[in-house]
Scaffold this motif. Structure first.
Motif, short mmCIF file in Angstrom:
data_model
loop_
_atom_site.label_atom_id
_atom_site.label_comp_id
_atom_site.label_asym_id
_atom_site.label_seq_id
_atom_site.Cartn_x
_atom_site.Cartn_y
_atom_site.Cartn_z
N MET A 1 0.84 -1.19 0.00
CA MET A 1 0.00 0.00 0.00
C MET A 1 0.88 1.25 0.00
SD MET A 1 -2.86 1.57 0.09
CE MET A 1 -3.88 0.10 0.20
N PRO A 2 0.70 2.16 -0.95
CA PRO A 2 1.51 3.38 -0.98
C PRO A 2 1.23 4.25 0.24
CG PRO A 2 -0.31 3.52 -2.54
CD PRO A 2 -0.30 2.12 -2.04
N ASP A 3 2.20 5.08 0.59
CA ASP A 3 2.04 5.98 1.74
C ASP A 3 1.14 7.16 1.40
OD1 ASP A 3 5.50 5.48 2.66
OD2 ASP A 3 3.70 4.40 3.30
N ARG A 4 0.98 7.43 0.13
CA ARG A 4 0.19 8.60 -0.27
C ARG A 4 -0.75 8.23 -1.42
NH1 ARG A 4 1.06 14.33 -0.08
NH2 ARG A 4 0.06 15.45 -1.80
N LEU A 5 -2.02 8.56 -1.24
CA LEU A 5 -3.02 8.41 -2.29
C LEU A 5 -3.45 9.80 -2.73
CD1 LEU A 5 -5.24 5.63 -0.64
CD2 LEU A 5 -3.41 5.31 -2.33
N THR A 6 -3.92 9.89 -3.95
CA THR A 6 -4.33 11.19 -4.47
C THR A 6 -5.68 11.08 -5.15
OG1 THR A 6 -2.02 11.80 -4.86
CG2 THR A 6 -3.69 13.12 -5.95
N GLY A 7 -6.54 12.05 -4.87
CA GLY A 7 -7.85 12.13 -5.51
C GLY A 7 -8.16 13.57 -5.85
N ILE A 8 -9.44 13.87 -5.96
CA ILE A 8 -9.89 15.24 -6.26
C ILE A 8 -10.50 15.81 -4.98
CG2 ILE A 8 -11.44 16.66 -7.64
CD1 ILE A 8 -11.38 14.48 -9.77
N GLY A 9 -9.90 16.87 -4.47
CA GLY A 9 -10.46 17.53 -3.29
C GLY A 9 -11.73 18.27 -3.66
N VAL A 10 -12.84 17.95 -2.99
CA VAL A 10 -14.12 18.56 -3.35
C VAL A 10 -14.77 19.32 -2.18
CG1 VAL A 10 -14.63 16.93 -5.20
CG2 VAL A 10 -15.36 16.41 -2.86
N SER A 11 -14.23 19.18 -0.98
CA SER A 11 -14.75 19.92 0.17
C SER A 11 -13.55 20.25 1.05
CB SER A 11 -15.77 19.08 0.94
OG SER A 11 -16.31 19.81 2.03
N PRO A 12 -13.19 21.54 1.15
CA PRO A 12 -11.94 21.90 1.81
C PRO A 12 -11.94 21.60 3.31
CG PRO A 12 -13.23 23.85 1.31
CD PRO A 12 -13.91 22.71 0.63
N GLY A 13 -10.74 21.39 3.83
CA GLY A 13 -10.56 21.12 5.24
C GLY A 13 -9.53 20.04 5.46
N LEU A 14 -8.96 19.99 6.65
CA LEU A 14 -7.96 19.00 7.01
C LEU A 14 -8.52 18.10 8.10
CD1 LEU A 14 -4.97 21.50 7.28
CD2 LEU A 14 -5.38 19.89 5.40
N ALA A 15 -8.24 16.82 8.02
CA ALA A 15 -8.73 15.87 9.02
C ALA A 15 -7.77 14.71 9.13
CB ALA A 15 -10.13 15.36 8.64
N GLY A 16 -7.83 14.01 10.25
CA GLY A 16 -7.01 12.83 10.44
C GLY A 16 -7.62 11.91 11.47
N GLY A 17 -7.44 10.61 11.29
CA GLY A 17 -7.97 9.64 12.23
C GLY A 17 -7.99 8.26 11.62
N PRO A 18 -8.56 7.29 12.32
CA PRO A 18 -8.65 5.94 11.77
C PRO A 18 -9.66 5.88 10.63
CG PRO A 18 -9.87 6.09 13.82
CD PRO A 18 -9.14 7.39 13.67
N VAL A 19 -9.36 5.10 9.61
CA VAL A 19 -10.26 4.97 8.48
C VAL A 19 -11.09 3.69 8.64
CG1 VAL A 19 -8.59 3.73 7.04
CG2 VAL A 19 -10.44 5.02 5.96
#
Length: 535
Positions: A1-19
Motif C-alpha cells: 500500500m503506498p504511503d500517499r493516495l491522491t484524488g480530487i479535493g471537493v470539500s476543503p478542510g484537514l482531518a485525520g484519524g482511523p479509516v
C-alpha cells in the motif's frame, strides 16, 4: 500500500484519524418458490413503502441540499410504476427480494443508457435497491459503520441517504473511489462542512483502523501516518476554522470591492449562515411528491414564508425546474429518449403554460406583502426568444426584476443579447459544465472534464460577466463552483458580481475574497483562463 493516495479535493478542510470502510450491501439469498402470490406482492410493496417513508422522514429532518436530495430519492422509491413493475414480476413467479432486485437493475440500465442527468441517478437507484432488498429480507439496511470513535469514512461511493445523514462530529472526512466534483457526495459534504476527496483510487484497500490524514482542498490522502501527524492535521484545521471566523460582514475583496455572498435554499427553514440574501430559491420542492400541482394559495403561503425569513434582502426565485431527474406525475412524461436534453426547466411551460403563469402570479402576490427584494429567474433558457417570453410573462404577473439562468452554452454565447431583455443572469456551473463538455456528472472517469477550473468553462463565465459589465447589470454564479474558496477570487476577477452557495461555504469564500485585491483577482482569472492550475 503506498504511503500517499491522491484524488480530487471537493470539500476543503484537514482531518485525520482511523479509516473505516462502508460495509458491503446485503447479499441476496437463493431464489425461493412463490406459493402465495398475494402475500409475496404485499411483502414487496411493504418494503418499498418502508424505504420511501424512511427517506421522507430523513428529508424532513434535514436542511438545504441534504433535504432536497432525500426528497428526490423518496419520490423515486414511491413511484407507482416501480411498484407495479415489481408486482408484475412477483405475479410471474419471482420472490419479492429478487423481483425488487431485477426491477431496479432494469431501471438502472435504462438510466445509464439515457446518459445526462438521469445517469446521475444510478447511484441513487443502487442505494434504493439495497435498502428495499434489506427491508424485504427483514435485515438492517446498509449504513455508515459505527466504530465507537471519530473516523474517516472510505467507500467506493456514497449514497445520498448515507451522505446526508452524516454527523460531522463523528465522521471526520470522506474519501471515495468514485464520484466527481458535482456528485451528491461532493455537494452534501460541502454543505455539511466535512472535508472530502473523491476519485481516490485504492482507498477501500486500506485496512480498517489505519490512521490516515485527508486534505479536502488538494485531494491528498496520507496513509499509515503517526498519531502526531493526525494531531497536527486536526490542529491545522482548528487554526483554519478560527481564521475563517475572524472575517465577518458583507463579502468584499481586500481593497473593498463588493461581492454579494448569497445562500442556496429550498425552504424557509434552511440553514443560511450569515448570507446577504438568497441567490437560489429552489421552488420545485413544493411540487415534488404530489399527484397534482400545489394550489395558488398554497404557493403564495409557501413563498411568503421564505420572503418573510429574508426581510429587506434580495431573494432570487427559480421557477419550477422539473423534468429529467425531477419528474412530476402531473407534468413530465416518461420515456423521453434523453431527458437531460428534453423537456425540463422552462421548457415544461411549452407543455403546461398555465403552471408557469400561476407560479409567477403566486410569487408576485407573496412578494407584494413582503419587504424582501424578490426577483425571478427561469432555468434552462437557451434562446433570446425564450427569455423575452419569460420576461414578458413575469412582468405581466407583477414581478419587477427578471432574470434567466445560464446553464447551456447557447445562453452564454448570447449573454449580451439576453441582457437586453432581462435584468440579470445567474450562471449554474453544474449544468453548464455538463453540457459544455458533454460529460455526465456521474461519469467518474470524466471528472477532469467537470472540473470548474477548465478554461473553456471559465471563458463562458467571462463572456457572461463581460456582457453584464457592458450592460451595467449583475451576473452571479449559483453553481457548486461558487462554493470553492480557491475559485471564488477567480470568478470575481472574471467580473462576477455575486456568489450563491450552501451555508457552510460562506465563511471560507468570504475569507478567500478578503485575502485578495480586485487587481490580484483579475491576475488569477487571467492565469486560470490560460490553464494555470488551482493555487
Amino acid at each position: 500500500m503506498p504511503d500517499r493516495l491522491t484524488g480530487i479535493g471537493v470539500s476543503p478542510g484537514l482531518a485525520g484519524g482511523p479509516v473505516y470502510r462502508m460495509p458491503d450491501p446485503v447479499t441476496l439469498p437463493a431464489a425461493a418458490p412463490v406459493s402465495d402470490v398475494a402475500a409475496e406482492r404485499k411483502r414487496a410493496t411493504a418494503a418499498l413503502t418502508l424505504v420511501a417513508d424512511d427517506l421522507t422522514r430523513r428529508a424532513e429532518a434535514a436542511d438545504g441540499a441534504a433535504g432536497d436530495v432525500l426528497r428526490a430519492q423518496a419520490m423515486m422509491a414511491a413511484d407507482p410504476m416501480l411498484s407495479s413493475d415489481v408486482a408484475a414480476r412477483v405475479e410471474a413467479g419471482t420472490d419479492a427480494p429478487h423481483a425488487i432486485d431485477e426491477v431496479f437493475e432494469g431501471h438502472r440500465a435504462a438510466f445509464a443508457a439515457a446518459g445526462g442527468v438521469l445517469a446521475e441517478r444510478v447511484a441513487d437507484l443502487d442505494d434504493l435497491r439495497a435498502r428495499a432488498v434489506a427491508a424485504c429480507l427483514g435485515v438492517p439496511p446498509p449504513g455508515v459503520p459505527d466504530p465507537g470513535e471519530p473516523f474517516v469514512l472510505a467507500a467506493v461511493d456514497l449514497s445520498p441517504a448515507d451522505t446526508a445523514g452524516l454527523d460531522p462530529a463523528r465522521v471526520l472526512a470522506l474519501v471515495t473511489e468514485q464520484g466527481g466534483p458535482t456528485s451528491h457526495t461532493a455537494i452534501l459534504a460541502r454543505a455539511a462542512g466535512i472535508p472530502a476527496v473523491v476519485r481516490c483510487a485504492g482507498v477501500t484497500g486500506v485496512a480498517d483502523g489505519t490512521r490516515i490524514t485527508v486534505d479536502g482542498g488538494n485531494g491528498a490522502v496520507e496513509v499509515d501516518v503517526t498519531a502526531e501527524a493526525v494531531a497536527s492535521a486536526r490542529e491545522a484545521e482548528v487554526t483554519r476554522r478560527a481564521a475563517l471566523s475572524t472575517v465577518t460582514g458583507p463579502g468584499r475583496t481586500a481593497c473593498g470591492h463588493r461581492v454579494a455572498l448569497l445562500a442556496n435554499i429550498g425552504a424557509a427553514g434552511d440553514a443560511t449562515g450569515d448570507a446577504e440574501g438568497v441567490g437560489l430559491f429552489r421552488t420545485e420542492l413544493m411540487f415534488l411528491d404530489r399527484a397534482t400541482a400545489p394550489s395558488f394559495d398554497e404557493q403564495v403561503s409557501g413563498y411568503g414564508e421564505v420572503f418573510a425569513a429574508w426581510p429587506d434582502m434580495p431573494v432570487v426565485v427559480r421557477t419550477l425546474d422539473a423534468g429529467a431527474d425531477k419528474p412530476l406525475p402531473f407534468l413530465t412524461q416518461p420515456g423521453e429518449p434523453n431527458p437531460a436534453l428534453g423537456v425540463r426547466g422552462l421548457r415544461t411551460a411549452r407543455r403546461a403554460p398555465q403552471l408557469l403563469t400561476d407560479q409567477l402570479h403566486a410569487v408576485a402576490a407573496a412578494a407584494h406583502t413582503a419587504s424582501a427584494r424578490v426577483k425571478v429567474m427561469a432555468p434552462m433558457v437557451s434562446t433570446v426568444a425564450e427569455a423575452v417570453e419569460f420576461a414578458e410573462a413575469a412582468r405581466a404577473a407583477g414581478v419587477t426584476e427578471v432574470g434567466v439562468m445560464v446553464e447551456v452554452p447557447a445562453a452564454a454565447l448570447q449573454a449580451a443579447r439576453l441582457l437586453e431583455v432581462v435584468d440579470f443572469l445567474s450562471i449554474g456551473t453544474n449544468d453548464l459544465s455538463q453540457y459544455t463538455f458533454a460529460a455526465d456528472r456521474m461519469a467518474g472517469e470524466l471528472a477532469d472534464l467537470l472540473d470548474p477550473w477548465q478554461p473553456a468553462l471559465l471563458e463562458l463565465i467571462a463572456m457572461c460577466a463581460r456582457a453584464g459589465t457592458a450592460a451595467g447589470k449583475p451576473v452571479g454564479v449559483c453553481g457548486e463552483a461558487a462554493a470553492d474558496p480557491r475559485l471564488a477570487p477567480v470568478l470575481v476577477g472574471l467580473g462576477v458580481t455575486s456568489l450563491s452557495m450552501s451555508a457552510a461555504a460562506l465563511a471560507p469564500v468570504r475569507a478567500a475574497l478578503a485575502g485578495h485585491t480586485l487587481a490580484r483577482c483579475r491576475e488569477l482569472a487571467e492565469a486560470a483562463l490560460h490553464g494555470a492550475p488551482p493555487p
